[in-house]
Design a protein around this motif. Structure first.
Motif: not given
Length: 527
Positions: A22-28, A71-73, A150-151
């Motif tokens: 969820r946190e990563f989704c917000t970042l993306v 994404l790679d990071e 992915v949300g």
């Protein structure tokens, strides 16, 4: 313990920490807002509406590149949830980059001054750009779909109109700057032409791939076609283009020689076509090839494989091959004009003179440069570009060998002019042959020698019998007469330099006629 240890450990712990979906989704979603807006706009367009203009491609490359880095990071390619999203971003960037090259070539074609080829390259380029636009739109639509999966909340993103305005006035700025002064153009131009010829030899894979039937395209990977080989060839053509721009572009030599801008145009268009081929090969190997591709796109493909293969083989490599052939002929003409006359004395090949292998190698060197080279022997001239001409030189060579042989026989057998009984003639001939072999005057290829049934039965002196028997042994390949005969090659110094190197390597064979490895500078002869 060193003071830096705690900070290193803390950094390692931070790198190993797991971020929640969820946190990563917000970042993306936050960092990829512009990319997703562009993708949504492309996905919303009907077929044929979108056009890959340079402003649009530039924005796609920028946003997709930044997203791919993000994404790679975080290791998205190793994450089950995000691996397909990452692959689609990479594919979007890959095809956008191809579109950028196509759009660049489309605009620059008039300035390339390309020689005619069988196909209609401008029309083919327009068609490939149109089809690639459809591919980019399809990948963009798949990226939007995966974003939802992915949300990522797309409803807050209103698809804006895709900016296709690439209107530019016709024409170019006035060329009112004086020519550059370059002192090394006379040496650089032949170097450029020679390097193009070297690349034409290494470009055999382009000619071979252009002939492959569509149903066999996939079987060409990894040999002869691979991303690695295409990328290496692309790099070398880029170097050739850079060398031209540094030493020739804008000089008085370029203004005076109309072939030079044509050479530059061929190097450029081949370079750009190889860029496209490399990116398509990369996509196939990374995302579509059953043996090497990641399953995230291979199992649920977005791009039609036949379409990408048609662009790779039928467009990029086929036209590269055509322009490579035209550029090769152009460079041979340039080298003829920039020829520096010279002479080179070389030994005659020690094994059977100018037979098939030495003659073919000499002729291939001359043909490679497209120059006129002659071989002088006594008072006769032979065309060094023709193996059959060089074969004829053996008549003169063998006649000289026989004259030399007669003098050597007289030296080792002072009474050779006498007429003797058959048994005495046989013994004298055998003694002469073995004496000359021991002195290295003749090279024996078979032992024991199989003398003819005419030995001791011929009429004539010991000298006449010895010459006739040695000639028979030479004709049957049992020995060779060794002499210090030389020939003189007359022509361009660049060609003579390679002929000199070939001669130093025994014309590709040792004293017994076995193949020897040619030096790297003559690698084009191994193809």
């Amino acid at each position: 313990m060193d003071r830096s240890t705690p900070s290193i450990s803390a950094a390692s712990t931070a790198d190993d920490a797991v971020i929640g979906d969820r946190e990563f989704c917000t970042l993306v979603q936050r960092r990829g807002e512009t990319l997703l807006e562009l993708s949504s706009g492309l996905a919303a367009m009907r077929a044929g509406e979108a056009l890959l203009t340079r402003p649009l491609v530039g924005r796609l490359l920028l946003e997709a590149g930044q997203m791919e880095t993000l994404l790679d990071e975080y290791g998205a390619h190793q994450n089950h949830c995000w691996s397909r999203f990452r692959a689609l971003v990479a594919s979007l960037k890959n095809f956008a980059r191809i579109g950028e090259v196509l759009a660049h070539m489309q605009r620059r074609l008039p300035s390339y001054r390309l020689l005619p080829v069988a196909g209609d390259f401008p029309t083919a380029t327009d068609e490939r750009l149109r089809r690639l636009t459809e591919v980019v739109a399809a990948v963009a639509a798949a990226l939007v779909e995966e974003a939802l999966a992915v949300g990522i909340e797309l409803p807050t993103i209103a698809p804006p109109p895709v900016c296709n305005d690439d209107a530019q006035p016709a024409g170019r700025l006035a060329r009112d700057r004086g020519d550059r002064i370059s002192s090394d153009t006379a040496t650089t131009v032949p170097r450029l032409a020679t390097e193009f010829l070297n690349l034409a030899v290494d470009g055999d894979l382009l000619r071979a791939a252009a002939q492959v039937a569509p149903e066999d395209h996939a079987a060409c990977f990894p040999d002869p076609v691979s991303e690695e080989r295409l990328r290496q060839l692309t790099f070398r053509f880029h170097n050739l283009q850079s060398l031209y721009d540094t030493h020739v572009a804008g000089t008085s030599s370029e203004s005076a020689d109309g072939d030079l801008p044509i050479l530059r145009g061929h190097a450029s268009v081949i370079y750009h076509l190889l860029e496209i081929a490399t990116d398509l090969a990369h996509y196939h190997e990374r995302h579509a090839n059953p043996r090497t591709a990641d399953a995230v796109l291979r199992e649920r493909p977005v791009v039609d494989t036949d379409a990408t293969m048609a662009t790779l083989f039928g467009y990029a490599m086929a036209f590269s091959s055509d322009y490579l052939a035209g550029g090769q002929r152009l460079c041979q003409g340039i080298l003829r004009r920039y020829a520096e006359p010279g002479r080179l004395d070389c030994p005659v090949p020690s094994y059977r003179g100018f037979h098939v292998r030495p003659s073919n190698l000499v002729a291939r060197i001359v043909a490679y440069y497209g120059s006129s080279v002659q071989m002088r022997l006594d008072d006769r001239l032979f065309d060094a570009a023709s193996p059959f001409e060089l074969f004829r030189a053996n008549e003169t060579i063998n006649a000289r060998k026989r004259r030399w042989l007669a003098s050597e026989i007289a030296r080792v057998h002072p009474d050779c002019a006498e007429f003797c009984a058959p048994q005495a003639v046989t013994a004298a001939v055998l003694a002469i042959v073995h004496r000359l072999a021991d002195e290295g005057k003749i090279m024996l290829y078979r032992q024991p020698l199989e003398f003819s049934d005419q030995l001791g039965r011929r009429q004539g002196s010991v000298l006449e019998n010895s010459v006739a028997e040695i000639a028979q042994l030479q004709a049957t390949g049992q020995l060779e007469i060794r002499t210090d005969l030389t020939v003189t090659f007359i022509g361009d110094r660049r060609v003579l330099a390679d002929l000199d190197l070939l001669a130093r390597c025994g014309y590709g064979e040792d004293a017994f006629g076995n193949n020897v490895v040619l030096p790297k500078a003559l690698s084009y002869l191994r193809r």
